[in-house]
Scaffold this motif. Structure first.
Motif, PDB file in Angstrom:
ATOM      1  N   ILE A 152       0.854  -1.186   0.000  1.00 25.12           N
ATOM      2  CA  ILE A 152       0.000   0.000   0.000  1.00 25.12           C
ATOM      3  C   ILE A 152       0.889   1.235   0.000  1.00 25.12           C
ATOM      4  CG2 ILE A 152      -1.676   1.335   1.337  1.00 25.12           C
ATOM      5  CD1 ILE A 152      -2.578  -1.383   2.574  1.00 25.12           C
ATOM      6  N   VAL A 153       0.627   2.161  -0.901  1.00 22.98           N
ATOM      7  CA  VAL A 153       1.307   3.458  -0.905  1.00 22.98           C
ATOM      8  C   VAL A 153       0.240   4.542  -0.720  1.00 22.98           C
ATOM      9  CG1 VAL A 153       2.671   5.111  -2.232  1.00 22.98           C
ATOM     10  CG2 VAL A 153       3.215   2.680  -2.348  1.00 22.98           C
ATOM     11  N   PRO A 154       0.055   5.035   0.507  1.00 21.07           N
ATOM     12  CA  PRO A 154      -0.902   6.129   0.699  1.00 21.07           C
ATOM     13  C   PRO A 154      -0.499   7.352  -0.113  1.00 21.07           C
ATOM     14  CG  PRO A 154      -0.335   5.122   2.801  1.00 21.07           C
ATOM     15  CD  PRO A 154       0.625   4.557   1.778  1.00 21.07           C
ATOM     16  N   VAL A 155      -1.487   7.989  -0.717  1.00 18.31           N
ATOM     17  CA  VAL A 155      -1.241   9.168  -1.547  1.00 18.31           C
ATOM     18  C   VAL A 155      -2.009  10.341  -0.946  1.00 18.31           C
ATOM     19  CG1 VAL A 155      -1.445  10.200  -3.827  1.00 18.31           C
ATOM     20  CG2 VAL A 155      -0.943   7.761  -3.610  1.00 18.31           C
ATOM     21  N   ILE A 156      -1.287  11.401  -0.643  1.00 15.23           N
ATOM     22  CA  ILE A 156      -1.889  12.583  -0.046  1.00 15.23           C
ATOM     23  C   ILE A 156      -2.084  13.635  -1.134  1.00 15.23           C
ATOM     24  CG2 ILE A 156      -1.714  14.291   1.788  1.00 15.23           C
ATOM     25  CD1 ILE A 156      -1.667  11.231   2.609  1.00 15.23           C
ATOM     26  N   VAL A 157      -3.321  14.004  -1.379  1.00 11.83           N
ATOM     27  CA  VAL A 157      -3.644  15.043  -2.360  1.00 11.83           C
ATOM     28  C   VAL A 157      -4.073  16.292  -1.583  1.00 11.83           C
ATOM     29  CG1 VAL A 157      -5.126  15.697  -4.283  1.00 11.83           C
ATOM     30  CG2 VAL A 157      -4.373  13.319  -4.049  1.00 11.83           C
ATOM     31  N   SER A 158      -3.324  17.359  -1.745  1.00 13.75           N
ATOM     32  CA  SER A 158      -3.584  18.570  -0.968  1.00 13.75           C
ATOM     33  C   SER A 158      -3.617  19.795  -1.881  1.00 13.75           C
ATOM     34  CB  SER A 158      -2.507  18.753   0.104  1.00 13.75           C
ATOM     35  OG  SER A 158      -2.730  19.947   0.843  1.00 13.75           O
ATOM     36  N   PRO A 159      -4.802  20.339  -2.166  1.00 12.34           N
ATOM     37  CA  PRO A 159      -4.902  21.542  -3.002  1.00 12.34           C
ATOM     38  C   PRO A 159      -4.777  22.820  -2.177  1.00 12.34           C
ATOM     39  CG  PRO A 159      -7.090  20.701  -2.547  1.00 12.34           C
ATOM     40  CD  PRO A 159      -6.127  19.775  -1.852  1.00 12.34           C
ATOM     41  N   GLN A 160      -4.271  23.854  -2.807  1.00  9.56           N
ATOM     42  CA  GLN A 160      -4.124  25.136  -2.105  1.00  9.56           C
ATOM     43  C   GLN A 160      -5.457  25.861  -1.974  1.00  9.56           C
ATOM     44  OE1 GLN A 160      -1.833  28.153  -4.150  1.00  9.56           O
ATOM     45  NE2 GLN A 160      -1.078  28.996  -2.227  1.00  9.56           N
ATOM     46  N   SER A 178      -5.464  26.119  -9.372  1.00  9.70           N
ATOM     47  CA  SER A 178      -4.925  25.884  -8.042  1.00  9.70           C
ATOM     48  C   SER A 178      -3.640  25.066  -8.113  1.00  9.70           C
ATOM     49  CB  SER A 178      -5.951  25.138  -7.181  1.00  9.70           C
ATOM     50  OG  SER A 178      -5.429  24.870  -5.896  1.00  9.70           O
ATOM     51  N   LYS A 179      -2.770  25.275  -7.140  1.00  9.20           N
ATOM     52  CA  LYS A 179      -1.605  24.417  -6.946  1.00  9.20           C
ATOM     53  C   LYS A 179      -2.043  23.193  -6.143  1.00  9.20           C
ATOM     54  CE  LYS A 179       1.746  28.255  -6.861  1.00  9.20           C
ATOM     55  NZ  LYS A 179       0.789  29.364  -7.095  1.00  9.20           N
ATOM     56  N   VAL A 180      -1.453  22.046  -6.467  1.00  5.12           N
ATOM     57  CA  VAL A 180      -1.854  20.793  -5.821  1.00  5.12           C
ATOM     58  C   VAL A 180      -0.614  19.954  -5.500  1.00  5.12           C
ATOM     59  CG1 VAL A 180      -3.204  18.670  -6.007  1.00  5.12           C
ATOM     60  CG2 VAL A 180      -4.036  20.761  -7.104  1.00  5.12           C
ATOM     61  N   PHE A 181      -0.468  19.602  -4.219  1.00  3.65           N
ATOM     62  CA  PHE A 181       0.555  18.637  -3.829  1.00  3.65           C
ATOM     63  C   PHE A 181       0.013  17.218  -4.009  1.00  3.65           C
ATOM     64  CE2 PHE A 181       2.310  22.020  -0.911  1.00  3.65           C
ATOM     65  CZ  PHE A 181       3.555  22.092  -1.504  1.00  3.65           C
ATOM     66  N   ILE A 182       0.841  16.333  -4.564  1.00  2.00           N
ATOM     67  CA  ILE A 182       0.564  14.899  -4.553  1.00  2.00           C
ATOM     68  C   ILE A 182       1.781  14.243  -3.918  1.00  2.00           C
ATOM     69  CG2 ILE A 182       0.188  12.834  -5.940  1.00  2.00           C
ATOM     70  CD1 ILE A 182      -1.398  14.467  -7.879  1.00  2.00           C
ATOM     71  N   ARG A 183       1.557  13.715  -2.725  1.00  2.00           N
ATOM     72  CA  ARG A 183       2.661  13.205  -1.895  1.00  2.00           C
ATOM     73  C   ARG A 183       2.522  11.704  -1.695  1.00  2.00           C
ATOM     74  NH1 ARG A 183       3.787  15.232   4.347  1.00  2.00           N
ATOM     75  NH2 ARG A 183       5.852  14.260   4.617  1.00  2.00           N
ATOM     76  N   PHE A 184       3.594  10.985  -1.919  1.00  2.00           N
ATOM     77  CA  PHE A 184       3.600   9.536  -1.799  1.00  2.00           C
ATOM     78  C   PHE A 184       4.216   9.137  -0.459  1.00  2.00           C
ATOM     79  CE2 PHE A 184       3.651  10.587  -6.277  1.00  2.00           C
ATOM     80  CZ  PHE A 184       2.695   9.745  -6.812  1.00  2.00           C
ATOM     81  N   ALA A 185       3.444   8.401   0.349  1.00  2.00           N
ATOM     82  CA  ALA A 185       3.922   7.942   1.651  1.00  2.00           C
ATOM     83  C   ALA A 185       4.774   6.687   1.491  1.00  2.00           C
ATOM     84  CB  ALA A 185       2.738   7.651   2.568  1.00  2.00           C
ATOM     85  N   PRO A 186       5.558   6.346   2.504  1.00  2.00           N
ATOM     86  CA  PRO A 186       6.334   5.101   2.441  1.00  2.00           C
ATOM     87  C   PRO A 186       5.425   3.893   2.264  1.00  2.00           C
ATOM     88  CG  PRO A 186       7.104   6.487   4.238  1.00  2.00           C
ATOM     89  CD  PRO A 186       5.840   7.118   3.723  1.00  2.00           C
ATOM     90  N   PRO A 187       5.863   2.901   1.501  1.00  2.00           N
ATOM     91  CA  PRO A 187       5.024   1.715   1.248  1.00  2.00           C
ATOM     92  C   PRO A 187       4.806   0.893   2.513  1.00  2.00           C
ATOM     93  CG  PRO A 187       7.227   1.415   0.361  1.00  2.00           C
ATOM     94  CD  PRO A 187       7.157   2.839   0.795  1.00  2.00           C
ATOM     95  N   ILE A 188       3.632   0.296   2.583  1.00  2.00           N
ATOM     96  CA  ILE A 188       3.264  -0.576   3.703  1.00  2.00           C
ATOM     97  C   ILE A 188       3.004  -1.968   3.144  1.00  2.00           C
ATOM     98  CG2 ILE A 188       1.568  -0.979   5.530  1.00  2.00           C
ATOM     99  CD1 ILE A 188       1.053   2.125   5.372  1.00  2.00           C
ATOM    100  N   VAL A 189       3.818  -2.919   3.539  1.00  2.00           N
ATOM    101  CA  VAL A 189       3.700  -4.284   3.043  1.00  2.00           C
ATOM    102  C   VAL A 189       2.688  -5.044   3.905  1.00  2.00           C
ATOM    103  CG1 VAL A 189       4.904  -6.447   2.609  1.00  2.00           C
ATOM    104  CG2 VAL A 189       6.056  -4.258   2.169  1.00  2.00           C
ATOM    105  N   VAL A 190       1.749  -5.700   3.240  1.00  2.00           N
ATOM    106  CA  VAL A 190       0.702  -6.457   3.937  1.00  2.00           C
ATOM    107  C   VAL A 190       0.932  -7.948   3.689  1.00  2.00           C
ATOM    108  CG1 VAL A 190      -1.772  -6.844   4.190  1.00  2.00           C
ATOM    109  CG2 VAL A 190      -0.921  -4.552   3.626  1.00  2.00           C
ATOM    110  N   PRO A 191       1.190  -8.726   4.745  1.00  2.00           N
ATOM    111  CA  PRO A 191       1.375 -10.175   4.559  1.00  2.00           C
ATOM    112  C   PRO A 191       0.126 -10.838   3.982  1.00  2.00           C
ATOM    113  CG  PRO A 191       2.166  -9.470   6.724  1.00  2.00           C
ATOM    114  CD  PRO A 191       1.426  -8.313   6.137  1.00  2.00           C
ATOM    115  N   ARG A 192       0.336 -11.906   3.245  1.00  2.00           N
ATOM    116  CA  ARG A 192      -0.786 -12.616   2.620  1.00  2.00           C
ATOM    117  C   ARG A 192      -1.702 -13.246   3.664  1.00  2.00           C
ATOM    118  NH1 ARG A 192      -4.665 -14.045   0.572  1.00  2.00           N
ATOM    119  NH2 ARG A 192      -5.017 -15.220  -1.338  1.00  2.00           N
TER     120      ARG A 192
END
Length: 232
Positions: A152-160, A178-192
């Motif tokens: 999982i890579v959470p994505v933060i979308v933040s508009p001005q 508008s200006k928009v940030f798109i920020r990628f969080a560290p990946p989260i590995v989920v066991p099967r």
């Protein structure tokens, strides 16, 4: 089929999706995007071959066109009438719509997602949609990551600047130009395989991380130095 039913089908399958898509594209083309922490996304792709992007329902408007550039990409959409309209829109944009939800067709959709990630598809997922509650990561995200075999890579979308609607999720549409940030969080590995306690722990951890990064990224708009750094 009656004339009324025929008109309804036409509206949901043709008119509304295309009219909505034109509006989304027109507005989205005016946005100025800045991508932040893309190494998190690329590192996950290099190691696992795919990712599951996770985002709030409130903020998916600018992402629907932006993430269409991350092809091949798929998204799970319910088999409801409203889902049919959304599926048409994402199909036109170039997403692969996988129809199913926890209430109907879920297992079939999960198997399809596993096939797609095996072919290098990325997966987009709205973690608290389609009806909330707002800000709560539903279990479906964790289940999708398990089946997909992708982090999982959470994505933060933040508009001005944005309009906020009085819907259950306080839906946000960035204003034109508008200006928009798109920020990628560290990946989260989920066991099967996960027991119930571990499953819930990961769900809560993802939820807490997204909330923390949303607050942090939104606060960047109050920092002239941050704005100058990313948009100079």
């Amino acid at each position: 089929m009656t004339l009324k039913d025929t008109l309804k089908d036409f509206c949901y399958q043709q008119f509304f999706p295309r009219a909505g898509l034109i509006l989304v594209k027109l507005i989205s083309r005016t946005y100025s995007y800045r991508l932040v922490d893309t190494h998190n996304e690329q590192g996950a792709l290099d190691r696992y071959g795919s990712v599951v992007y996770a985002s709030w329902h409130q903020r998916f408007f600018p992402g629907i066109t932006f993430f269409a550039t991350r092809k091949p990409i798929a998204i799970m959409i319910s088999q409801s009438r409203d889902g049919e309209m959304v599926a048409r829109i994402v199909d036109i944009l170039g997403w692969q719509a996988v129809r199913g939800s926890s209430s109907k067709g879920g297992m079939r959709a999960l198997k399809k997602i596993r096939q797609l990630t095996g072919k290098g598809y990325r997966i987009g997922h709205i973690v608290d949609g389609p009806q909330g509650p707002f800000g709560v990561v539903k279990p479906g995200l964790i289940t999708i990551a398990q089946f997909a075999g992708a982090p999982i890579v959470p994505v933060i979308v933040s508009p001005q600047r944005y309009w906020m609607f009085s819907s259950w999720d306080r839906f946000m549409v960035p204003k034109p130009f508008s200006k928009v940030f798109i920020r990628f969080a560290p990946p989260i590995v989920v066991p099967r395989r996960l027991d119930e306690k571990s499953f819930e722990t990961i769900r809560q951890d993802v939820q807490a991380l997204i909330k923390e990064l949303v607050r942090e990224t939104d606060n960047w708009w109050r920092s002239p130095d941050k704005i100058l750094h990313y948009f100079s």
